[in-house]
Design a protein around this motif. Structure first.
Motif, PDB file in Angstrom:
ATOM      1  N   GLN A 161      85.477  25.662  15.456  1.00 55.70           N
ATOM      2  CA  GLN A 161      84.770  24.362  15.551  1.00 55.70           C
ATOM      3  C   GLN A 161      85.582  23.149  16.166  1.00 55.70           C
ATOM      4  OE1 GLN A 161      81.813  24.084  12.296  1.00 55.70           O
ATOM      5  NE2 GLN A 161      81.182  21.823  13.455  1.00 55.70           N
TER       6      GLN A 161
ATOM      7  N   SER B  55      77.502  27.847  19.221  1.00 51.76           N
ATOM      8  CA  SER B  55      78.906  28.038  18.515  1.00 51.76           C
ATOM      9  C   SER B  55      78.791  29.063  17.468  1.00 51.76           C
ATOM     10  CB  SER B  55      79.407  26.542  17.887  1.00 51.76           C
ATOM     11  OG  SER B  55      78.766  26.344  16.589  1.00 51.76           O
TER      12      SER B  55
ATOM     13  N   ARG C  14      73.848  23.701  14.939  1.00 52.03           N
ATOM     14  CA  ARG C  14      74.563  24.815  14.140  1.00 52.03           C
ATOM     15  C   ARG C  14      73.645  25.354  13.064  1.00 52.03           C
ATOM     16  NH1 ARG C  14      79.663  27.128  14.542  1.00 52.03           N
ATOM     17  NH2 ARG C  14      80.303  27.518  12.457  1.00 52.03           N
TER      18      ARG C  14
ATOM     19  N   ALA D 191      85.980  23.969  25.496  1.00 55.15           N
ATOM     20  CA  ALA D 191      86.199  24.426  24.245  1.00 55.15           C
ATOM     21  C   ALA D 191      86.900  25.782  24.301  1.00 55.15           C
ATOM     22  CB  ALA D 191      84.806  24.461  23.476  1.00 55.15           C
TER      23      ALA D 191
ATOM     24  N   LEU E 219      81.516  23.547  27.063  1.00 55.76           N
ATOM     25  CA  LEU E 219      81.884  25.115  26.679  1.00 55.76           C
ATOM     26  C   LEU E 219      83.012  25.582  27.426  1.00 55.76           C
ATOM     27  CD1 LEU E 219      81.035  27.924  25.293  1.00 55.76           C
ATOM     28  CD2 LEU E 219      79.633  28.155  27.361  1.00 55.76           C
TER      29      LEU E 219
ATOM     30  N   TRP F  45      85.422  22.969  19.767  1.00 59.82           N
ATOM     31  CA  TRP F  45      83.937  22.306  20.107  1.00 59.82           C
ATOM     32  C   TRP F  45      83.927  20.790  20.084  1.00 59.82           C
ATOM     33  CZ3 TRP F  45      80.470  25.318  22.819  1.00 59.82           C
ATOM     34  CH2 TRP F  45      80.560  26.554  22.500  1.00 59.82           C
TER      35      TRP F  45
END
Length: 166
Positions: free
Chosen positions: A127, A120, A154, A27, A24, A130
């Motif tokens: 994306q 997300s 997701r 990202a 996380l 991620w």
């Protein structure tokens, strides 16, 4: 200035809490945010409570999420939900293992990535960042199973099974 996003990830030792917080944080960093992270190991042996705070935004001064201010509480183990619920702000989002259909995961060790897939859908991180963060944190042989896990989480979130906390 954009508001800082506060995320708390909690679970048990050995479940991938710290790996999930690394993914996380990476990202968010790749998306151009200032990121701070802190880890709280309760009983650091396998099976003890573990939590990690991740905060990101334009400027983040402290790595700790104050109680009652988490925008997202991601819990990998159902027994840790009530223990960590006080961290969640009113209207915050609780994402837990019950989000996924039973038996949907091919590899139980991918639960952290599947639940990041759900996260997300509520965070402003594209994306591709991620996926890059997941790949950077996992061995190549694990990429395919975690691609599937991320997509599964997701999809479950987009089907509306994410719980809002009141």
């Amino acid at each position: 200035m954009e508001k800082v996003k506060n995320i708390v990830i909690a679970g048990l030792g050995g479940q991938g809490v710290l790996t999930a917080s690394d993914m996380l944080a990476e990202a968010a960093f790749r998306a151009g945010f200032d990121v701070k992270k802190s880890e709280l190991h309760g009983m650091s042996q396998r099976g003890g409570s573990v939590s990690s705070d991740v905060r990101y935004g334009e400027q983040v001064l402290s790595p700790m999420v104050p109680a009652g201010e988490a925008d997202v509480l991601l819990v990998l183990e159902a027994t840790q939900i009530e223990i960590n619920r006080p961290m969640l702000r009113a209207g915050g989002v609780l994402i837990g293992p019950g989000l996924l259909p039973d038996g949907a995961l091919k590899n139980k060790k991918s639960l952290n990535v599947a639940l990041l897939g759900a996260v997300s859908t509520v965070l402003d991180i594209p994306q591709e960042h991620w996926m890059a963060a997941i790949y950077a944190n996992l061995a190549e042989k694990l990429h395919k199973v975690n691609d599937q896990a991320f997509a599964l989480g997701r999809e479950a979130a987009l089907q509306g099974s994410i719980a809002q906390h009141h």
